[in-house]
Design an enzyme around this catalytic site. Structure first.
Site, mmCIF file in Angstrom:
data_model
loop_
_atom_site.group_PDB
_atom_site.id
_atom_site.type_symbol
_atom_site.label_atom_id
_atom_site.label_comp_id
_atom_site.label_asym_id
_atom_site.label_seq_id
_atom_site.Cartn_x
_atom_site.Cartn_y
_atom_site.Cartn_z
ATOM 1 N N HIS A 110 -3.540 5.552 3.790
ATOM 2 C CA HIS A 110 -4.371 4.414 3.396
ATOM 3 C C HIS A 110 -3.804 3.095 3.908
ATOM 4 C CE1 HIS A 110 -6.314 1.556 0.549
ATOM 5 N NE2 HIS A 110 -7.293 2.447 0.534
ATOM 6 N N SER A 141 -11.332 -1.472 0.136
ATOM 7 C CA SER A 141 -10.045 -1.213 0.783
ATOM 8 C C SER A 141 -10.024 -1.784 2.189
ATOM 9 C CB SER A 141 -9.775 0.288 0.870
ATOM 10 O OG SER A 141 -9.319 0.805 -0.335
ATOM 11 N N ASP A 145 0.847 -1.202 0.000
ATOM 12 C CA ASP A 145 0.000 0.000 0.000
ATOM 13 C C ASP A 145 0.876 1.243 0.000
ATOM 14 O OD1 ASP A 145 -2.351 1.747 0.444
ATOM 15 O OD2 ASP A 145 -3.320 -0.114 1.040
#
Length: 541
Positions: free
Chosen positions: A264, A463, A224
């Site tokens: 994220h 996600s 990520d």
């Protein structure tokens, strides 16, 4: 527009055309592009232009110029700047007009029958320089030719593909990706009453599973944007293992974020394996985290390197909450809904290496978020790869999240957030109630959110669903590490609760094999998954 087919075997065709209003600019080695473009001549070349894409690691910027401008003249001005290595055309997808960058590197794989010595002799004869020998495939290389730049690289690829001793050859094509975005409020882990006394029973039954497994001894690799590895939920001996930054310009930072926008990965990692000691538990709180920072566009050489690194450095599970850009989930007329996105050969081979060679031959279990476009996951070369577990999202109402992708390749779903319909002109088939996001880790320290500190209540999308499913796999391997990749995948299918509603329509119904286009095999039930793994252990020893 031309069809360009970079591959002889399973590689899909790329339909690309030259843009009439985009310019790509790359700096000379050791030069900073931002400084180069601050001069008066650069200002003249880029007047009234708009920066639409920036690949920081390669120091490439893409600018959109006004439609009445002279594209050739602007490129000539930029090429005259001493710090500019390249200023040229940009290829675009004709369906979406999204930029597709190409580097001067080619991915080239010879047939398996050749020896390494023969391959290198051919490369030398062709004037190709080896940048990297790909370790995840036989006779595979990233190469370049000093005399080929710009779109000439594409022509060179096509000529090399005509050779009988070449399996694959394509430029390194870069496309902008998209992130798939047991505290009292962690409704996805247990039946609970959250803030304001709202009772929710739509979890993946994780708390009950923790009586049997918490992921001990399992390594979850999360690929990520960045990771706050100093967060209190990622502390303790052996919690962080094999950390790596694949962005060479910021390698010294390790996997840590360089700014507050790179949050994220921290949230995704928290869903999978946060310790649960302070404010949020992961699905597998005692699993180790392998944080792999990757911010390059889709198709970059580093993308394949990340999968290879994970497999060769002890990852049991790989979680990827990202993929191709997608259509707007609430707009059925968005042309991106039908766009097919093929995998680069290098990435495909690296995924297959991890899935077959990882875990000492038992195979890494690889998860991808299905996508948030309310469209077919089968068009996404990442999530639909047969060696990948594609994870959709379901909400706190035991229904599919309105944005979640669907299709044949969808394997299962995991609780995540949802959202009310944003635009009254788009009428969904049924009403969508207000639902909750997922509580997980957020950036701590200097990048912490001033309102919520080091946690967030609003992580959502596939996600969040993807690392949740990866965490369930960690619970499974925590009690039965002898299971191979395919056995884990089957357990994840067999453990599911068949959620949904009659008004989902045909796509929500389960077939004779227990599969639904909307839910895959259903919502994961972590307790049942762990029990199935224990049954296998008793049966097979």
């Amino acid at each position: 527009m031309e069809e360009v087919n970079f591959g002889k075997k399973r590689t899909p065709s790329y339909f690309l055309q030259k843009s009439e209003d985009l310019i790509a600019v790359r700096s000379q080695a050791g030069k900073d592009l931002a400084s180069t473009l601050s001069c008066e001549l650069a200002n003249e070349a880029l007047i009234d232009s708009q920066l639409v894409m920036h690949v920081a690691d390669a120091d490439v910027q893409v600018f959109k110029i006004p439609p009445t401008s002279n594209l050739r003249k602007r490129k000539t001005l930029l090429r005259s700047l001493p710090g500019v290595r390249f200023a040229g055309s940009v290829l675009v997808d004709p369906l979406t007009q999204e930029a597709v960058l190409y580097t001067e590197n080619l991915f080239l794989k010879f047939i398996d029958q050749l020896t390494s010595t023969q391959c290198k002799a051919i490369l030398k004869e062709l004037g190709l320089t080896i940048k990297q020998q790909a370790p995840y495939a036989t006779n595979a290389f990233f190469v370049n030719h000093k005399d080929y730049r710009g779109t000439d690289v594409c022509s060179l690829s096509l000529r090399l593909l005509e050779r009988e001793d070449v399996d694959y050859c394509h430029p390194e094509m870069l496309r902008q990706g998209q992130r798939r975005t047991i505290h009292a409020n962690q409704w996805h882990l247990k039946k609970t009453t959250v803030t304001y006394q709202v009772h929710i029973d739509a979890s993946a039954n994780v708390e009950a599973a923790h009586e049997l497994s918490q992921g001990e001894g399992v390594v979850v690799a999360v690929i990520d944007d960045a990771f706050d590895i100093d967060h209190p939920e990622f502390t303790g001996p052996g919690k962080i293992v094999g950390a790596r930054n694949f962005d060479r310009r910021n390698a010294a930072l390790g996997p840590r974020p360089k700014n507050a926008f790179e949050r994220h990965g921290t949230a995704a990692a928290g869903v999978a394996c946060a310790n649960g000691q302070v404010g949020a538990s992961g699905v597998a709180p005692r699993a180790s985290l392998m944080p792999l920072k990757l911010t390059k566009p889709l198709g970059a050489r580093a993308e394949a390197d990340a999968f290879f690194w994970a497999a060769d450095n002890g990852a049991d599970i790989i979680s990827c909450s990202w993929g191709p850009a997608e259509g707007h989930w609430a707009d059925p007329t968005d042309p991106r809904h039908t766009q097919k996105f093929p995998l680069a050969a290098s990435t495909r081979l690296a995924i297959e290496y991890a899935a077959t060679k990882g875990r000492n031959g038992k195979g890494c279990v690889i998860f991808f978020g299905a996508g948030n476009g309310n469209e077919s996951v089968d068009n996404d070369g990442y999530s639909s790869h047969p060696m990948v577990v594609a994870v959709g999202a379901c909400n706190d109402q035991n229904r599919r999240s309105a944005y979640s992708d669907f299709g044949k390749a969808l394997w299962c779903c995991f609780p995540s957030g949802d959202q009310p319909h944003p635009d009254p002109k788009f009428k969904p088939a049924t009403s969508i109630p207000q639902t909750r996001g997922i509580r997980t880790t957020d950036l701590s320290g200097k990048f912490a959110n001033v309102n919520s500190g080091a946690y967030t209540e609003f992580f959502s999308g596939t996600s969040s669903a993807c690392p949740g499913a990866a965490g369930v796999a960690a619970l499974v391997l925590g009690v039965n590490s002898a299971l191979d990749r395919q056995a884990v995948r089957q357990i994840l299918a067999d453990c599911c609760d068949k959620i949904g509603s009659a008004d989902d329509g045909p796509l929500g119904q389960y077939d004779l094999n227990g599969h639904s286009y909307y839910y895959g095999h259903g919502r994961l039930n972590a307790l049942r998954a762990v029990r199935l793994a224990l049954e296998r252990l008793e049966t097979h020893g």
